[in-house]
Scaffold this active site. Sequence first.
Site, short mmCIF file in Angstrom:
data_model
loop_
_atom_site.label_atom_id
_atom_site.label_comp_id
_atom_site.label_asym_id
_atom_site.label_seq_id
_atom_site.Cartn_x
_atom_site.Cartn_y
_atom_site.Cartn_z
N PHE A 142 0.86 -1.19 0.00
CA PHE A 142 0.00 0.00 0.00
C PHE A 142 0.89 1.23 0.00
O PHE A 142 1.66 1.46 0.94
CB PHE A 142 -0.95 0.06 1.20
CG PHE A 142 -1.86 1.26 1.11
CD1 PHE A 142 -3.04 1.21 0.38
CD2 PHE A 142 -1.51 2.47 1.71
CE1 PHE A 142 -3.85 2.34 0.25
CE2 PHE A 142 -2.31 3.60 1.58
CZ PHE A 142 -3.49 3.53 0.85
N ASP A 227 9.17 2.94 2.25
CA ASP A 227 7.98 3.73 2.51
C ASP A 227 7.69 3.60 4.01
O ASP A 227 7.13 2.59 4.45
CB ASP A 227 6.81 3.24 1.67
CG ASP A 227 5.54 4.05 1.93
OD1 ASP A 227 5.49 4.78 2.94
OD2 ASP A 227 4.59 3.93 1.13
N LYS A 256 2.12 11.21 7.21
CA LYS A 256 1.25 10.95 8.35
C LYS A 256 1.66 11.70 9.62
O LYS A 256 1.38 12.88 9.74
CB LYS A 256 1.12 9.44 8.56
CG LYS A 256 0.38 8.78 7.40
CD LYS A 256 -0.26 7.47 7.71
CE LYS A 256 -1.28 7.11 6.64
NZ LYS A 256 -0.89 6.02 5.74
#
Length: 403
Positions: A142, A227, A256
């Site tokens: 993802f 990531d 985030k």
Amino acid sequence: MTVQSADLIALEQQLGANNYKPLDVVLSRGQGVWVWDVEGRRYLDGLAAYSAINQGHCHPRIAAAMIEQMGKLTLTSRAFRNDQLALFYRDIAELTGSHRVLPMNSGAEAVETAIKAVRKWGYEVKGVPAGQAEIIVCADNFHGRTLAVVGFSSDPESRGGFGPFAPGFRMVPFGDADALEKAITPNTVAFLVEPIQGEAGVIIPPAGYLKRARELCTQHGVTLIFDEIQTGLGRTGKLLAEEHEGVEADVTLVGKALSGGFYPVSAVLSNSEVLGVLKPGQHGSTFGGNPLACAVARAALRVLVEEGMIENAAIQGERLLQGLRAIRSNIVRDVRGRGLMTAVELAPEAGGARGYCEALKTRGVLVKETHEHTIRVSPPLVIKPEEIDWLVEQFDAVLSSGN
Ligand SMILES: *Cc1c(COP(=O)(O)O)cnc(C)c1O
């Protein structure tokens, strides 16, 4: 007039694109690990906005930094310089040991930026023939929702109906270093991987995998991109998850929690010459690196470190894992995690995780299923031991056999 949850939910259904299926709880206030709905009910936030709220809701020091900066200067665009950008570069470079920083807004933009930069690096530095650059990615990855990114997803839900997609990606199974080695060709410019797959259900690769990936990338002149948008900034009990195996990526993506949930801020952190290939006019973003984002991110990083949140994630994560593992249940198939990135996988006979999330909601715990059978548990890193124990009690009540 007080607005009730039901009215707001109806309005959302009527006017919004239905691209989410949220739990029916309408939140209006948050503080630390707790959130309150419009009716005043209190819940422990066991998701922390997919790890964007590592510092806890409405952290007062980040709020103060944001309010202060908002009164001074919010946006200049990169056409001019601002007095926060250099200080953000300095702070994050010092903390992570990176040599170059490229600030963006969302996580997906950071991923796109890295893809563009490594392709260009491939042509200009590695000498890959024009148009031939390949990037290796993992199954069940993802990395966000933009077109290039969903184009190399293996999730039919994420990609179905959105093609045609950008070529140049090759997929290997996650956790399989031999498959990675076989997939590398002279045209491979990068290997893009999550150190722990979050959305896939907190999938931790076999020990030594990241180290082996590092070795293979070094050996073949391939840029290693981690990531760490979800795993980074304390979530796993280390500043970056790569530290668990003592490896360093060439390019690290963060987002985030980089703003503690106040504002979209992401960054590409580069340890090699990769970001050096970008010249004026070749990439950018109106809001990327704006002074408000930089001031917020600086405060978010400061509290993470100064308030011991990373260490707390390691300690409370262990307590959570022990607690969840001690639940006697015949529907729990696996409990796994690192730091406060935790998942409870239910057996298929349980009939899906969603119902259990609903049941936990009525007990004051907000968590969300990921895929069909897994409940992710990733509270803010400021959680206290007694709150962990209470959280575990609620899981026990909902999952334990013989209740
Ligand atoms: C959330 C996430 C992204 C995308 O971030 P957005 O801000 O939603 O675009 C990318 N990679 C990983 C690992 C993520 O968890």
